[in-house]
Write a protein that holds these residues in place. Structure first.
Motif, short mmCIF file in Angstrom:
data_model
loop_
_atom_site.label_atom_id
_atom_site.label_comp_id
_atom_site.label_asym_id
_atom_site.label_seq_id
_atom_site.Cartn_x
_atom_site.Cartn_y
_atom_site.Cartn_z
N LEU A 124 0.82 -1.21 0.00
CA LEU A 124 0.00 0.00 0.00
C LEU A 124 0.86 1.26 0.00
O LEU A 124 0.53 2.25 -0.65
CB LEU A 124 -0.95 -0.01 1.20
N SER A 125 1.98 1.22 0.71
CA SER A 125 2.86 2.39 0.76
C SER A 125 3.43 2.73 -0.60
O SER A 125 3.65 3.90 -0.93
CB SER A 125 3.99 2.15 1.76
N LEU A 126 3.69 1.69 -1.41
CA LEU A 126 4.25 1.92 -2.73
C LEU A 126 3.19 2.21 -3.79
O LEU A 126 3.48 2.84 -4.81
CB LEU A 126 5.10 0.72 -3.15
N HIS A 127 1.95 1.77 -3.55
CA HIS A 127 0.88 2.02 -4.51
C HIS A 127 0.19 3.36 -4.31
O HIS A 127 -0.33 3.95 -5.27
CB HIS A 127 -0.18 0.92 -4.42
N LEU A 128 0.11 3.84 -3.07
CA LEU A 128 -0.70 5.01 -2.75
C LEU A 128 0.15 6.27 -2.59
O LEU A 128 1.26 6.21 -2.06
CB LEU A 128 -1.46 4.79 -1.44
N HIS A 129 -0.39 7.38 -3.05
CA HIS A 129 0.11 8.68 -2.64
C HIS A 129 -0.73 9.15 -1.45
O HIS A 129 -1.90 8.76 -1.31
CB HIS A 129 0.01 9.69 -3.79
N ARG A 130 -0.15 9.94 -0.60
CA ARG A 130 -0.84 10.37 0.61
C ARG A 130 -2.18 11.03 0.26
O ARG A 130 -2.24 11.94 -0.57
CB ARG A 130 0.04 11.33 1.40
N GLY A 131 -3.24 10.53 0.86
CA GLY A 131 -4.58 11.04 0.60
C GLY A 131 -5.35 10.29 -0.46
O GLY A 131 -6.55 10.54 -0.66
N ASP A 132 -4.72 9.35 -1.17
CA ASP A 132 -5.43 8.53 -2.15
C ASP A 132 -6.45 7.64 -1.46
O ASP A 132 -6.22 7.13 -0.35
CB ASP A 132 -4.46 7.65 -2.94
N ARG A 133 -7.55 7.42 -2.12
CA ARG A 133 -8.60 6.52 -1.63
C ARG A 133 -8.36 5.13 -2.19
O ARG A 133 -8.00 4.97 -3.35
CB ARG A 133 -9.95 7.06 -2.09
N PHE A 134 -8.54 4.10 -1.35
CA PHE A 134 -8.45 2.73 -1.84
C PHE A 134 -9.67 1.94 -1.43
O PHE A 134 -10.31 2.22 -0.41
CB PHE A 134 -7.16 2.04 -1.36
N LEU A 135 -10.03 0.96 -2.25
CA LEU A 135 -11.22 0.14 -2.04
C LEU A 135 -10.83 -1.23 -1.53
O LEU A 135 -9.81 -1.79 -1.94
CB LEU A 135 -11.99 -0.01 -3.36
N ALA A 136 -11.65 -1.78 -0.63
CA ALA A 136 -11.44 -3.14 -0.14
C ALA A 136 -12.79 -3.69 0.34
O ALA A 136 -13.62 -2.93 0.83
CB ALA A 136 -10.44 -3.16 1.02
N PRO A 137 -13.03 -4.99 0.17
CA PRO A 137 -14.28 -5.56 0.65
C PRO A 137 -14.47 -5.30 2.15
O PRO A 137 -13.51 -5.34 2.92
CB PRO A 137 -14.12 -7.07 0.38
N ARG A 138 -15.69 -5.02 2.53
CA ARG A 138 -16.01 -4.76 3.93
C ARG A 138 -15.48 -5.91 4.80
O ARG A 138 -15.62 -7.07 4.47
CB ARG A 138 -17.52 -4.62 4.11
N GLY A 139 -14.85 -5.56 5.92
CA GLY A 139 -14.31 -6.56 6.84
C GLY A 139 -12.97 -7.11 6.43
O GLY A 139 -12.46 -8.03 7.09
N ALA A 140 -12.36 -6.58 5.36
CA ALA A 140 -11.06 -7.07 4.93
C ALA A 140 -10.01 -6.80 6.00
O ALA A 140 -10.10 -5.84 6.77
CB ALA A 140 -10.66 -6.40 3.62
#
Length: 224
Positions: A51-67
């Protein structure tokens, strides 16, 4: 296992690479269908590195609920990786969103001050949904939907070995279309500690640096 640990060929993995860990990483990459892999002390660290390498600070990411990245990693995705989490509803069964949900949630407004969605995190099996398994055709549809929306894809495959065994398919069949995958060695394989995070050679090169930043560099790691 204790005999194998005592007899392991070891080296300094922080400096010149531990030969046993290198062999493990190469084997893991082969099984997961990626170019390279990196040993990490825990699955949580593996997910955080990705996640640190994929995201820029403040980017939104999606994941199934309860992940796991949403509920059991103590907010490190936001605190350290700088991402804004968005849970996806399970409209295809326990732990399983549909491609339509991903497309709907990934669409951002045109305004410069709208949240920018850049990443989809899947989990297979979905532990919080009772170990729900995503079969290969559904996984491919979800990854393709993310790609269509310009999202990168990370797979939390902590229990990927279990999913592959349940479905009777090789692990690589469940990583199609992802940019990165984390797989836990202490789950289905019963290793005493550790996970691998895998992707392109460039990703693993940077991941090795982030692992060191997070205190995950080890010396004679071959015993693990």
């Amino acid at each position: 296992m204790a005999k194998a640990m005592a007899a392991a060929e070891v080296g300094d993995d922080v400096l010149d690479h531990d030969p046993t860990m290198r062999a493990l990483e190469e084997k893991s990459a082969q099984l997961l269908g990626t170019a390279a892999a990196l040993w990490v002390p825990s699955g949580t660290m593996g997910n955080l590195i990705a996640l640190s390498l994929h995201l820029h600070r403040g980017d939104r990411f999606l994941a199934p609920r309860g992940a796991h990245v949403l509920t059991h990693e103590l907010g490190s995705a936001a605190w350290l990786a700088g991402g804004m989490p968005e849970p996806l509803e399970w409209n295809a069964g326990p732990g399983r969103p549909t491609a339509d949900v991903i497309r709907a949630e990934a669409s951002d407004g045109e305004r410069y001050d709208a949240l920018r969605t850049t990443l989809l995190c899947l989990e297979n099996t979905h532990n919080g949904a009772g170990g729900a398994v995503i079969p290969p055709h559904e996984h491919a549809q979800l990854a393709a939907a993310a790609r269509d929306c310009g999202l990168r894809v990370h797979l939390d495959g902590a229990r990927l070995w279990n999913a592959a065994t349940s479905l009777g398919v090789p692990p690589a069949a469940l990583t199609v279309g992802v940019d990165t995958v984390q797989a836990c060695l202490s789950k289905g394989l019963g290793a005493p500690v550790g996970s691998v995070v895998a992707g392109t050679s460039d990703f693993v090169r940077e991941a090795r640096r982030v692992r060191k930043m997070l205190g995950g560099g080890v010396r004679q790691g071959g015993v693990l």
